[in-house]
Design a protein around this motif. Structure first.
Motif, PDB file in Angstrom:
ATOM      1  N   ALA A   1      -3.823  43.000 -38.505  1.00 44.99           N
ATOM      2  CA  ALA A   1      -3.901  41.409 -38.933  1.00 44.99           C
ATOM      3  C   ALA A   1      -3.573  40.595 -37.749  1.00 44.99           C
ATOM      4  O   ALA A   1      -3.709  39.395 -38.008  1.00 44.99           O
ATOM      5  N   LYS A   2      -2.951  41.123 -36.871  1.00 46.15           N
ATOM      6  CA  LYS A   2      -2.350  40.092 -35.740  1.00 46.15           C
ATOM      7  C   LYS A   2      -3.557  39.387 -34.962  1.00 46.15           C
ATOM      8  O   LYS A   2      -4.682  39.902 -34.905  1.00 46.15           O
ATOM      9  N   ASP A   3      -3.352  38.205 -34.865  1.00 53.07           N
ATOM     10  CA  ASP A   3      -4.388  37.327 -33.964  1.00 53.07           C
ATOM     11  C   ASP A   3      -4.770  37.931 -32.657  1.00 53.07           C
ATOM     12  O   ASP A   3      -3.949  37.772 -31.939  1.00 53.07           O
ATOM     13  N   ALA A   4      -5.936  38.605 -32.650  1.00 59.90           N
ATOM     14  CA  ALA A   4      -6.387  39.112 -31.075  1.00 59.90           C
ATOM     15  C   ALA A   4      -6.138  38.192 -29.923  1.00 59.90           C
ATOM     16  O   ALA A   4      -5.598  38.467 -28.911  1.00 59.90           O
ATOM     17  N   ALA A   5      -6.503  36.794 -30.199  1.00 58.43           N
ATOM     18  CA  ALA A   5      -6.386  35.602 -29.229  1.00 58.43           C
ATOM     19  C   ALA A   5      -5.134  35.517 -28.919  1.00 58.43           C
ATOM     20  O   ALA A   5      -4.794  35.002 -27.813  1.00 58.43           O
ATOM     21  N   ALA A   6      -4.139  35.858 -29.506  1.00 56.41           N
ATOM     22  CA  ALA A   6      -2.645  35.619 -29.300  1.00 56.41           C
ATOM     23  C   ALA A   6      -2.047  36.876 -28.301  1.00 56.41           C
ATOM     24  O   ALA A   6      -1.161  36.825 -27.847  1.00 56.41           O
ATOM     25  N   LEU A   7      -2.962  37.937 -28.353  1.00 57.47           N
ATOM     26  CA  LEU A   7      -2.341  39.166 -27.804  1.00 57.47           C
ATOM     27  C   LEU A   7      -2.957  39.140 -26.161  1.00 57.47           C
ATOM     28  O   LEU A   7      -4.140  38.693 -25.873  1.00 57.47           O
ATOM     29  N   ASP A   8      -2.202  39.500 -25.144  1.00 57.31           N
ATOM     30  CA  ASP A   8      -2.855  39.789 -23.873  1.00 57.31           C
ATOM     31  C   ASP A   8      -3.718  40.855 -23.849  1.00 57.31           C
ATOM     32  O   ASP A   8      -3.938  41.632 -24.872  1.00 57.31           O
ATOM     33  N   GLU A   9      -4.692  41.058 -22.769  1.00 54.93           N
ATOM     34  CA  GLU A   9      -5.921  41.699 -22.747  1.00 54.93           C
ATOM     35  C   GLU A   9      -5.485  43.010 -23.012  1.00 54.93           C
ATOM     36  O   GLU A   9      -5.932  44.032 -23.593  1.00 54.93           O
ATOM     37  N   ALA A  10      -4.363  43.680 -22.248  1.00 56.81           N
ATOM     38  CA  ALA A  10      -3.990  45.172 -22.658  1.00 56.81           C
ATOM     39  C   ALA A  10      -3.428  45.361 -23.793  1.00 56.81           C
ATOM     40  O   ALA A  10      -3.639  46.514 -24.383  1.00 56.81           O
ATOM     41  N   THR A  11      -2.722  44.554 -24.676  1.00 55.73           N
ATOM     42  CA  THR A  11      -2.180  44.862 -25.715  1.00 55.73           C
ATOM     43  C   THR A  11      -3.438  44.688 -26.900  1.00 55.73           C
ATOM     44  O   THR A  11      -3.729  45.510 -27.524  1.00 55.73           O
ATOM     45  N   ARG A  12      -4.141  43.736 -26.530  1.00 54.46           N
ATOM     46  CA  ARG A  12      -5.432  43.567 -27.547  1.00 54.46           C
ATOM     47  C   ARG A  12      -6.279  44.889 -27.296  1.00 54.46           C
ATOM     48  O   ARG A  12      -7.076  45.422 -28.270  1.00 54.46           O
ATOM     49  N   GLY A  13      -6.226  45.464 -26.171  1.00 53.90           N
ATOM     50  CA  GLY A  13      -7.092  46.844 -25.823  1.00 53.90           C
ATOM     51  C   GLY A  13      -6.667  47.826 -26.656  1.00 53.90           C
ATOM     52  O   GLY A  13      -7.279  49.103 -26.715  1.00 53.90           O
ATOM     53  N   LEU A  14      -5.515  47.862 -27.281  1.00 55.25           N
ATOM     54  CA  LEU A  14      -4.811  48.950 -28.128  1.00 55.25           C
ATOM     55  C   LEU A  14      -5.686  48.957 -29.569  1.00 55.25           C
ATOM     56  O   LEU A  14      -5.343  49.644 -30.375  1.00 55.25           O
ATOM     57  N   GLY A  15      -6.351  48.008 -29.737  1.00 50.94           N
ATOM     58  CA  GLY A  15      -6.987  47.730 -31.191  1.00 50.94           C
ATOM     59  C   GLY A  15      -7.857  48.940 -31.806  1.00 50.94           C
ATOM     60  O   GLY A  15      -7.590  49.343 -32.715  1.00 50.94           O
ATOM     61  N   ASP A  16      -8.543  49.664 -30.945  1.00 51.14           N
ATOM     62  CA  ASP A  16      -9.247  50.823 -31.434  1.00 51.14           C
ATOM     63  C   ASP A  16      -8.198  51.993 -31.621  1.00 51.14           C
ATOM     64  O   ASP A  16      -8.491  52.775 -32.811  1.00 51.14           O
ATOM     65  N   ALA A  17      -7.068  51.977 -30.785  1.00 52.86           N
ATOM     66  CA  ALA A  17      -6.209  52.897 -31.212  1.00 52.86           C
ATOM     67  C   ALA A  17      -5.791  52.829 -32.664  1.00 52.86           C
ATOM     68  O   ALA A  17      -5.177  53.808 -33.489  1.00 52.86           O
ATOM     69  N   VAL A  18      -5.416  51.427 -32.953  1.00 51.82           N
ATOM     70  CA  VAL A  18      -4.812  51.075 -34.392  1.00 51.82           C
ATOM     71  C   VAL A  18      -5.799  51.428 -35.236  1.00 51.82           C
ATOM     72  O   VAL A  18      -5.354  52.108 -36.287  1.00 51.82           O
ATOM     73  N   ASP A  19      -7.175  51.219 -34.808  1.00 59.29           N
ATOM     74  CA  ASP A  19      -8.339  52.026 -35.892  1.00 59.29           C
ATOM     75  C   ASP A  19      -8.326  53.292 -35.941  1.00 59.29           C
ATOM     76  O   ASP A  19      -8.313  53.812 -37.157  1.00 59.29           O
TER      77      ASP A  19
END
Length: 179
Positions: A111-129
């Motif tokens: 639920a974290k706002d992807a726009a507020a995350l840096d690219e590397a942190t946002r890149g972990l989204g698939d690992a979350v899924d």
């Protein structure tokens, strides 16, 4: 919460080299090497707790890892390590059979706002899924897990992205009512 000062680039490089060589060590020896490296950081440093958690987790000791992940998160990690710690804690909780907490932690992370995350942190989204799909499967929610996995995969396909995303959504859509 404040973020602890980052370890030096030299420390980070030695940590990365040690992790790259994990398969060259017996589990107990690897944990000892990580402990030695972690002890170079100031006492109570959250990165120290995080590294020790990772070492225990990666060598089959999830019961030791969970409290260390919690301590690392409470201590104030940088956003990238914080996301990693949340993913890894959720995976550990899944392995320990604490499925609802695992799912809740990963839902919060999603639920974290992807726009507020840096690219590397946002890149972990698939690992979350991916970890959430595993936790949902263990919780008996296989359709939701497959929908999540197919939806994550759809973003990376060279074609059929729209169709796969629609199929993923259909897996968890409420059944139509009687006509």
């Amino acid at each position: 919460m404040t973020t602890a000062p980052a370890p030096s680039p030299a420390w980070e490089a030695r940590s990365a080299a040690l992790w790259a060589a994990i398969d060259d060590h017996e589990p107990a020896a690897f944990r000892a090497l990580v402990r030695e490296l972690a002890e170079e950081l100031p006492e109570g440093h959250p990165v120290s707790a995080f590294e020790l958690a990772c070492a225990n987790d990666s060598t089959g000791l999830p019961d030791r890892a969970a409290p260390l992940y919690r301590a690392a998160l409470a201590g104030g990690l940088d956003p990238y390590r914080e996301r990693r710690a949340n993913i890894q804690l959720a995976s550990t909780l899944r392995n320990l059979g604490e499925l609802e907490e695992s799912v809740a932690l990963l839902r919060t992370e999603r639920a974290k706002d992807a726009a507020a995350l840096d690219e590397a942190t946002r890149g972990l989204g698939d690992a979350v899924d991916a970890v959430l799909a595993l936790a949902l499967t263990d919780a008996g929610r296989e359709r939701e897990a497959v929908a999540l996995a197919v939806g994550a995969l759809a973003r990376h396909l060279p074609r059929y992205n729209r169709s796969m995303a629609a199929y993923a959504a259909a897996l968890v859509a409420p059944a139509p009512g009687p006509h």
